[in-house]
Design an enzyme around this catalytic site. Structure first.
Site, PDB file in Angstrom:
ATOM      1  CG  PHE A  45      55.854-111.024   9.755  1.00  0.00           C
ATOM      2  CD1 PHE A  45      55.300-109.844   9.281  1.00  0.00           C
ATOM      3  CD2 PHE A  45      57.136-111.361   9.363  1.00  0.00           C
ATOM      4  CE1 PHE A  45      56.028-109.010   8.436  1.00  0.00           C
ATOM      5  CE2 PHE A  45      57.873-110.531   8.514  1.00  0.00           C
ATOM      6  CZ  PHE A  45      57.312-109.357   8.055  1.00  0.00           C
TER       7      PHE A  45
ATOM      8  CE  LYS B 274      63.791-113.234   9.271  1.00  0.00           C
ATOM      9  NZ  LYS B 274      63.960-112.072   8.392  1.00  0.00           N
TER      10      LYS B 274
ATOM     11  CG  ASP C  61      57.454-118.972   8.189  1.00  0.00           C
ATOM     12  OD1 ASP C  61      58.697-119.007   8.177  1.00  0.00           O
ATOM     13  OD2 ASP C  61      56.809-117.918   8.012  1.00  0.00           O
TER      14      ASP C  61
END
Length: 413
Positions: free
Chosen positions: A143, A257, A228
């Site tokens: 994801f 984030k 990632d």
């Protein structure tokens, strides 16, 4: 009256917002540290941290002060001009991660798209891949965001359904299988894009040594290894970066984030000078990427991580939480997995689904969210303490105590 107000807020979102989320039925109005309050004054422990974005806790004093002071001076000018904040932020970011250059963006998905563009152009300009033939190896269960390019290499049918045609250029291999990575590499392979731990995929931890093997394979085949770490980075797993657990330094790194301190959308793609130098003015950009306000907050967020105390807290209390969950011993718990304070509790759906469990947990003052229908994620702010971990464990245990056990087939009462 308060209940009616809460219902009004839910009704307004249902009426005017696209139904692309299925929130739990709670209306939040305030947060501090690990705690959230709804519009009726009920308190909840945040065990989600906005998918790791709120790693420093809600309304962190140092971050709010940095935001406020900078907002009163300068916020956004675009990168048509220099600012007195961006260079300092990127210097700290590169030095802490041992990377040479950084390209600031906003969301994690934007940073992943930046990594894809960089890898492809590097393949054409540096590796000698024929134009239009560059390929990137990804892992099943990944994801990386919601853009059309990214969902095009997702193995989740729902993420792809109705959004094609996709541009291609990606080869998918099983996560955790280094041999499969090597078998997928061809002379046209530009990069391997991998999450050190698959977050949205269900908090899937690969076998020990997997990242080291991938690093060796990528080096040998002259393929960029891009990690990632949008969810796993910045202290979440007990190290500054999750790839630090195996002493791996990637060629490219994606962060987001927590980089915005839970206040702003801040992300970055980091890489070696060889990779980053493929970009020329006009190749890539973002109106808000690298703005002075984001840089000031990101700089302070990195400062809060610099002494390693938050990462150490994540490692110690993550172990406490995992051991506590396993000690519950309920037959509905199939597995507890994770690193640091990124933990997934996999449930037997014949006993209870993850969504239903989260709804029951909310009634006990704990907020979390399911992923992949059977996994409840626990990723509280890194400022959480021992007493709060134990409070969460008691609430989780109480929910399991309330769950009626499914009687095995063939047995009678």
């Amino acid at each position: 009256m308060n209940a009616r107000i809460g219902n009004l807020h839910i009704a307004l979102e249902q009426r005017y917002c696209a139904h692309n989320y299925a929130p739990l039925p709670v209306v939040l109005s305030r947060g501090h540290g690990v705690w959230l309050w709804d519009d009726q004054g009920h308190r909840y422990m945040d065990m989600m941290s906005a998918y790791s974005a709120v790693s420093f806790g809600h309304a962190n004093v140092a971050l709010v002060e940095a935001l406020t002071q900078q907002a009163q001076r300068l916020s956004v000018t675009s990168r048509a001009f220099y600012s007195d904040r961006l260079g300092l932020f990127l210097q700290r970011l590169c030095e802490m991660t041992a990377m040479e250059r950084a390209l600031p963006m906003n969301s994690g998905a934007e940073a992943v798209e930046t990594a894809i563009k960089a890898a492809r152009k590097w393949a054409y300009k540096r590796k000698g891949v024929a134009d239009g033939r560059a390929r990137i190896v990804v892992c099943r269960g990944n994801f990386a965001g919601r853009t059309t390019t990214i969902v095009g290499f997702s193995s989740e049918a729902q993420y792809r359904d109705g959004f094609g045609p996709f541009d291609g250029g990606f080869d998918s291999v099983p996560f955790g299988d280094a041999a499969a990575l090597e078998a997928a590499i061809t002379p046209d392979t530009a990069a391997f894009l991998v999450e050190p731990i698959q977050g949205e995929g269900g908090i899937i931890v690969p076998p020990e040594g997997y990242l080291r093997q991938c690093r060796e394979i990528c080096t040998r085949h002259r393929v960029l290894m891009i990690c990632d770490e949008v969810q796993t980075g910045l202290g979440r797993t007990g190290r500054l970066l999750a790839c630090d657990h195996e002493g791996v330094r990637p060629d490219g790194l994606v962060l987001g984030k927590a980089l915005g301190g839970g206040l702003l959308a801040v992300s970055a793609f980091l890489a070696s000078s060889e990779v980053m130098d493929v970009f020329s003015p006009g190749d890539h950009g973002s109106t808000f990427g690298g703005n002075a306000l984001a840089a000031a907050v990101g700089f302070k967020a990195l400062e809060l991580l610099q002494d390693g105390a938050l990462a150490a807290n994540a490692e110690r209390l993550g172990k406490r939480l995992r051991e506590g969950l396993r000690a519950i011993g309920h037959p509905a718990i199939r597995e507890v997995r994770g690193k640091g304070l990124l933990i997934g509790m996999d449930l037997d759906p014949h006993v209870i689904g993850a969504r239903a469990f989260c709804e029951r947990l909310m009634a006990h003052g704990i907020l979390s969210k399911e992923t992949h229908e059977t996994v409840v994620r626990f990723a509280p702010p890194l400022v959480i303490d021992d007493e709060q971990i134990d409070t969460a464990l008691r609430a989780i245990g109480e929910v399991f105590h309330e769950i009626p056990l499914v009687q095995p087939q063939g047995e009678s009462t």
